[in-house]
Design a protein around this motif. Structure first.
Motif, PDB file in Angstrom:
ATOM      1  N   ARG A 189       2.419   0.284  13.661  1.00 27.73           N
ATOM      2  CA  ARG A 189       1.503  -0.922  13.852  1.00 27.73           C
ATOM      3  C   ARG A 189       1.346  -1.627  12.417  1.00 27.73           C
ATOM      4  N   ASN A 190       2.549  -1.925  11.850  1.00 33.37           N
ATOM      5  CA  ASN A 190       2.462  -2.779  10.656  1.00 33.37           C
ATOM      6  C   ASN A 190       2.837  -4.041  11.066  1.00 33.37           C
ATOM      7  N   TYR A 191       2.472  -5.006   9.946  1.00 29.74           N
ATOM      8  CA  TYR A 191       2.805  -6.512  10.777  1.00 29.74           C
ATOM      9  C   TYR A 191       4.421  -6.685  11.358  1.00 29.74           C
ATOM     10  N   SER A 228       4.447   2.150   9.334  1.00 31.02           N
ATOM     11  CA  SER A 228       3.699   2.399  10.547  1.00 31.02           C
ATOM     12  C   SER A 228       4.135   1.559  11.845  1.00 31.02           C
ATOM     13  N   GLY A 278       3.269  -0.574   5.717  1.00 30.29           N
ATOM     14  CA  GLY A 278       1.687  -0.095   6.195  1.00 30.29           C
ATOM     15  C   GLY A 278       1.622   1.508   5.983  1.00 30.29           C
ATOM     16  N   ILE A 312      -1.201   3.836   8.010  1.00 34.69           N
ATOM     17  CA  ILE A 312      -1.747   3.351   9.204  1.00 34.69           C
ATOM     18  C   ILE A 312      -1.092   3.898  10.374  1.00 34.69           C
ATOM     19  N   ALA A 341      -3.178  -6.782  11.165  1.00 38.03           N
ATOM     20  CA  ALA A 341      -3.130  -7.766  12.438  1.00 38.03           C
ATOM     21  C   ALA A 341      -3.379  -9.215  11.949  1.00 38.03           C
ATOM     22  N   ASN A 389      -5.006  -2.237   5.468  1.00 41.09           N
ATOM     23  CA  ASN A 389      -5.771  -1.318   6.796  1.00 41.09           C
ATOM     24  C   ASN A 389      -5.000  -2.164   7.955  1.00 41.09           C
ATOM     25  N   ALA A 390      -5.531  -1.533   9.071  1.00 45.63           N
ATOM     26  CA  ALA A 390      -5.067  -1.906  10.354  1.00 45.63           C
ATOM     27  C   ALA A 390      -5.289  -3.463  10.579  1.00 45.63           C
ATOM     28  N   PRO A 401      -4.976   6.675   5.109  1.00 46.82           N
ATOM     29  CA  PRO A 401      -4.394   5.383   4.884  1.00 46.82           C
ATOM     30  C   PRO A 401      -4.257   5.171   3.306  1.00 46.82           C
TER      31      PRO A 401
END
Length: 264
Positions: free
Chosen positions: A36-38, A34, A17, A20, A252, A247-248, A241
């Motif tokens: 907030r990666n998966y 990131s 990511g 992000i 998600a 992307n975010a 990015p």
């Protein structure tokens, strides 16, 4: 095992990511990893203890045996310790082996650069369909080797290959600034990568999470994109990015696919 179960995330930038925000605390800057990666989102949703060794630019060799910028081969995260007791392992890899995103980036460079010594040769090689086919044939073997190696390390874990989110629109739609010829080569690489990933999963007793299929209508040129279009390849080093990456919203969405599969 006491405490939360373990989850080890292996793979390239499509899992890491890059760009992000925020960057995963303590992670190497070049990894582009990131928070907030998966992998982080899945660990949070399933209350799993995460070991995230995803790294931008990684190839199957960087999972199996080659270090990357001083980072050990990713497979070592499954050695003795928390990783060896993992309940879940995810793998997103292969695009760098075949030059998928590098090929799309090369296609956006000025034609004059393709005549520059050394750099030009590399750009022309990336855009050569025959060279890409040779890389795909090699990937068939190395992707299967990844599945076998991971399964051998954690025979009781659920191991999920997660393929790449869709970047390009269908052939009926343009993808500027890519030419029709280069976009078609990109689509071919993406389709073959998804097929090779699924075959490797089936051949090695692993599962497949079909992110490419789920994101067909969310390509980078769509009204609701889960990936970014073309741009400066190293943007993530400046807090922006990374182009031609999730992307975010895409991260998600992939996390939701994995969580849903885990709960089946």
């Amino acid at each position: 095992m006491s405490g939360p179960g373990g989850y080890v995330a292996l793979g390239s930038s499509m899992a890491a990511g890059p760009g992000i925000p925020p960057r995963a605390p303590g992670s190497p800057r070049l990894a582009g990893r990131s928070a907030r990666n998966y992998p982080h989102l899945v660990a949070e949703a399933l209350s799993l203890r995460l070991i995230d060794v995803t790294y931008s630019g990684a190839t199957t060799a960087n999972i199996l045996g080659e270090s990357q910028f001083g980072a050990p081969p990713q497979l070592e995260a499954l050695d003795d310790g928390p990783g060896a007791r993992a309940q879940l392992v995810t793998i997103t890899i292969g695009g760098n082996d075949i030059g998928y995103v590098p090929m799309l980036s090369a296609a956006t460079t000025p034609a004059a650069l393709r005549r520059v010594p050394l750099l030009g040769a590399r750009l022309r090689e990336l855009l050569d369909p025959a060279a890409r086919e040779a890389a795909l044939r090699t990937l068939e073997v190395s992707m299967r080797a990844v599945g076998q190696a991971v399964r051998a390390q954690v025979p009781d874990a659920r191991v999920m290959f997660v393929d790449y989110l869709t970047l390009l629109p269908p052939a009926t739609e343009p993808a500027p600034p890519l030419s029709a010829r280069h976009a078609e080569l990109g689509r071919h690489l993406a389709d073959r990568l998804a097929t090779i990933t699924a075959e490797a999963a089936a051949d090695t007793g692993c599962e497949i999470v079909r992110a490419a299929e789920a994101s067909r209508d969310h390509h980078a040129w769509s009204a609701d994109p889960w990936t970014l279009g073309t741009g400066f390849a190293l943007a993530f080093l400046f807090g922006k990015p990374a182009p031609l990456h999730p992307n975010a919203a895409g991260m998600a969405a992939v996390a939701d696919l994995i969580v849903a599969q885990w709960r089946r």
